[in-house]
Design a protein around this motif. Structure first.
Motif, mmCIF file in Angstrom:
data_model
loop_
_atom_site.group_PDB
_atom_site.id
_atom_site.type_symbol
_atom_site.label_atom_id
_atom_site.label_comp_id
_atom_site.label_asym_id
_atom_site.label_seq_id
_atom_site.Cartn_x
_atom_site.Cartn_y
_atom_site.Cartn_z
ATOM 1 N N LEU A 8 -53.011 -40.744 -52.868
ATOM 2 C CA LEU A 8 -51.683 -40.542 -53.459
ATOM 3 C C LEU A 8 -50.941 -41.873 -53.522
ATOM 4 O O LEU A 8 -50.399 -42.344 -52.520
ATOM 5 C CB LEU A 8 -50.900 -39.529 -52.620
ATOM 6 N N SER A 9 -50.913 -42.470 -54.695
ATOM 7 C CA SER A 9 -50.256 -43.775 -54.839
ATOM 8 C C SER A 9 -48.749 -43.650 -54.959
ATOM 9 O O SER A 9 -48.012 -44.586 -54.645
ATOM 10 C CB SER A 9 -50.793 -44.486 -56.087
ATOM 11 N N GLY A 10 -48.291 -42.498 -55.448
ATOM 12 C CA GLY A 10 -46.879 -42.323 -55.777
ATOM 13 C C GLY A 10 -46.666 -42.269 -57.276
ATOM 14 O O GLY A 10 -45.573 -41.997 -57.756
ATOM 15 N N GLY A 11 -47.750 -42.526 -58.028
ATOM 16 C CA GLY A 11 -47.673 -42.481 -59.478
ATOM 17 C C GLY A 11 -47.870 -41.088 -60.046
ATOM 18 O O GLY A 11 -48.216 -40.142 -59.328
ATOM 19 N N TRP A 186 -43.587 -42.865 -59.539
ATOM 20 C CA TRP A 186 -43.293 -44.275 -59.832
ATOM 21 C C TRP A 186 -44.501 -44.925 -60.484
ATOM 22 O O TRP A 186 -45.609 -44.841 -59.976
ATOM 23 C CB TRP A 186 -42.950 -45.016 -58.540
ATOM 24 N N SER A 187 -44.270 -45.615 -61.601
ATOM 25 C CA SER A 187 -45.362 -46.274 -62.316
ATOM 26 C C SER A 187 -45.162 -47.773 -62.484
ATOM 27 O O SER A 187 -46.129 -48.515 -62.661
ATOM 28 C CB SER A 187 -45.516 -45.648 -63.714
ATOM 29 N N CYS A 188 -43.934 -48.242 -62.454
ATOM 30 C CA CYS A 188 -43.591 -49.619 -62.827
ATOM 31 C C CYS A 188 -44.251 -50.663 -61.928
ATOM 32 O O CYS A 188 -44.342 -50.504 -60.710
ATOM 33 C CB CYS A 188 -42.072 -49.793 -62.788
ATOM 34 N N TYR A 189 -44.682 -51.761 -62.550
ATOM 35 C CA TYR A 189 -45.333 -52.856 -61.847
ATOM 36 C C TYR A 189 -44.373 -53.982 -61.436
ATOM 37 O O TYR A 189 -44.780 -54.925 -60.767
ATOM 38 C CB TYR A 189 -46.402 -53.492 -62.746
ATOM 39 N N SER A 190 -43.129 -53.929 -61.861
ATOM 40 C CA SER A 190 -42.243 -55.087 -61.746
ATOM 41 C C SER A 190 -41.850 -55.440 -60.320
ATOM 42 O O SER A 190 -41.470 -56.574 -60.043
ATOM 43 C CB SER A 190 -40.974 -54.861 -62.570
ATOM 44 N N GLY A 191 -41.900 -54.478 -59.406
ATOM 45 C CA GLY A 191 -41.488 -54.741 -58.033
ATOM 46 C C GLY A 191 -39.999 -54.585 -57.811
ATOM 47 O O GLY A 191 -39.484 -54.930 -56.736
ATOM 48 N N ILE A 198 -40.758 -52.258 -69.545
ATOM 49 C CA ILE A 198 -41.476 -53.162 -70.449
ATOM 50 C C ILE A 198 -42.914 -53.474 -70.029
ATOM 51 O O ILE A 198 -43.690 -53.951 -70.851
ATOM 52 C CB ILE A 198 -40.712 -54.495 -70.629
ATOM 53 N N CYS A 199 -43.281 -53.245 -68.769
ATOM 54 C CA CYS A 199 -44.663 -53.509 -68.356
ATOM 55 C C CYS A 199 -45.578 -52.441 -68.943
ATOM 56 O O CYS A 199 -45.121 -51.406 -69.437
ATOM 57 C CB CYS A 199 -44.775 -53.551 -66.834
ATOM 58 N N ASN A 200 -46.867 -52.700 -68.905
ATOM 59 C CA ASN A 200 -47.818 -51.755 -69.479
ATOM 60 C C ASN A 200 -47.684 -50.358 -68.887
ATOM 61 O O ASN A 200 -47.745 -49.354 -69.593
ATOM 62 C CB ASN A 200 -49.257 -52.249 -69.261
ATOM 63 N N ALA A 201 -47.514 -50.302 -67.564
ATOM 64 C CA ALA A 201 -47.429 -48.996 -66.900
ATOM 65 C C ALA A 201 -46.213 -48.214 -67.397
ATOM 66 O O ALA A 201 -46.299 -47.009 -67.657
ATOM 67 C CB ALA A 201 -47.368 -49.178 -65.388
ATOM 68 N N CYS A 202 -45.076 -48.901 -67.521
ATOM 69 C CA CYS A 202 -43.868 -48.236 -68.031
ATOM 70 C C CYS A 202 -44.037 -47.815 -69.483
ATOM 71 O O CYS A 202 -43.645 -46.701 -69.870
ATOM 72 C CB CYS A 202 -42.661 -49.166 -67.908
ATOM 73 N N ARG A 203 -44.613 -48.685 -70.303
ATOM 74 C CA ARG A 203 -44.754 -48.381 -71.725
ATOM 75 C C ARG A 203 -45.651 -47.155 -71.939
ATOM 76 O O ARG A 203 -45.329 -46.266 -72.744
ATOM 77 C CB ARG A 203 -45.338 -49.589 -72.474
#
Length: 243
Positions: A8-11, A186-191, A198-203
């Protein structure tokens, strides 16, 4: 009741897999990993999801792969969304050995807890990664059958990736049907504390949410990108039709 360990990553993907395991009647044991990722914010989401899905056991382990780097996801310098692109054969956000480490820990937990299944959130969008393929899972299952006590006894855990052929829209539709608390994933990579959009995960996440009819769960930037892309595609279409 059979037991299943869920990574379970949280994504969104792993949350959906956890819900699928519960819906299948398994007693779920959640496993999350801090590996030095810049988006460690996802671990807060993992805890929320485990609580809302009423998962009684949730283990969080610390294995800092960022010590030797090798990935944009373990680089804690200033975030640049262009670093997270799929411009090469292997995506830049690939973390060397991450899934091999994760599954090894999951196998240890499964053996200790007498779980016979390990659920993973691999999906169709993961084709850029070498350690998310069906052949990889089969090889790992074979390894588990050789090195573990359970394997020698013929009861090695089976690796299950129920979303491996699903695109993001299909995953979101499945999550909605299962009542997954998408807003808490949560998917965002930005920290950052808020998703960057705008990151790939968010898009990918935002596009899937909009296509699934839940634009309210997408980021504002994601909604803007979708409108811009739609307008651009429409313009190209009509230029072609009217030439």
């Amino acid at each position: 009741m059979s037991k299943a360990v869920v990574l379970l990553s949280g994504g969104l993907d792993s949350a959906t897999v956890a819900a699928l395991a519960l819906a299948s009647g398994h007693e779920v044991i959640a496993l999350s990993v801090y590996y030095g990722q810049r988006n460690a914010r996802e671990l807060q989401s993992a805890k929320k999801i485990a609580h809302k899905l009423e998962i009684k056991e949730h283990f969080v382990v610390d294995i800092n792969l960022a010590q030797w780097g090798g990935s944009t996801l373990t680089n804690h310098e200033k975030f640049n969304s262009t670093d997270l692109t799929h411009s090469t054969i292997i995506a830049n956000d690939y973390v060397p050995g991450r899934n091999t480490v994760f599954i090894s820990v999951a196998l240890s937990l499964a053996e200790a807890k007498e779980a016979n299944l390990i659920y993973l959130g691999f999906n169709a969008a993961d084709t850029y990664y070498p350690d998310t393929q069906q052949s990889y899972l089969e090889s790992f299952e074979n390894l588990a059958s050789l090195y573990s006590r359970n394997g020698i006894e013929g009861t090695a855990p089976k690796l299950v990736a129920p979303l491996i052929k699903y695109d993001k829209v299909s995953i979101i539709n499945q999550a909605l049907q299962l009542g997954v608390p998408i807003v808490d994933t949560w998917s965002c990579y930005s920290g950052k504390e808020e998703p960057c959009g705008i990151c790939n995960a968010c898009r990918i996440r935002d596009f899937g949410l909009i296509k699934a009819g839940r634009s309210d769960l997408a980021t504002a930037k994601g909604r803007d990108f979708y409108v811009q892309d739609t307008q651009r595609a429409t313009s190209i279409f009509w230029r072609f039709m009217l030439r």
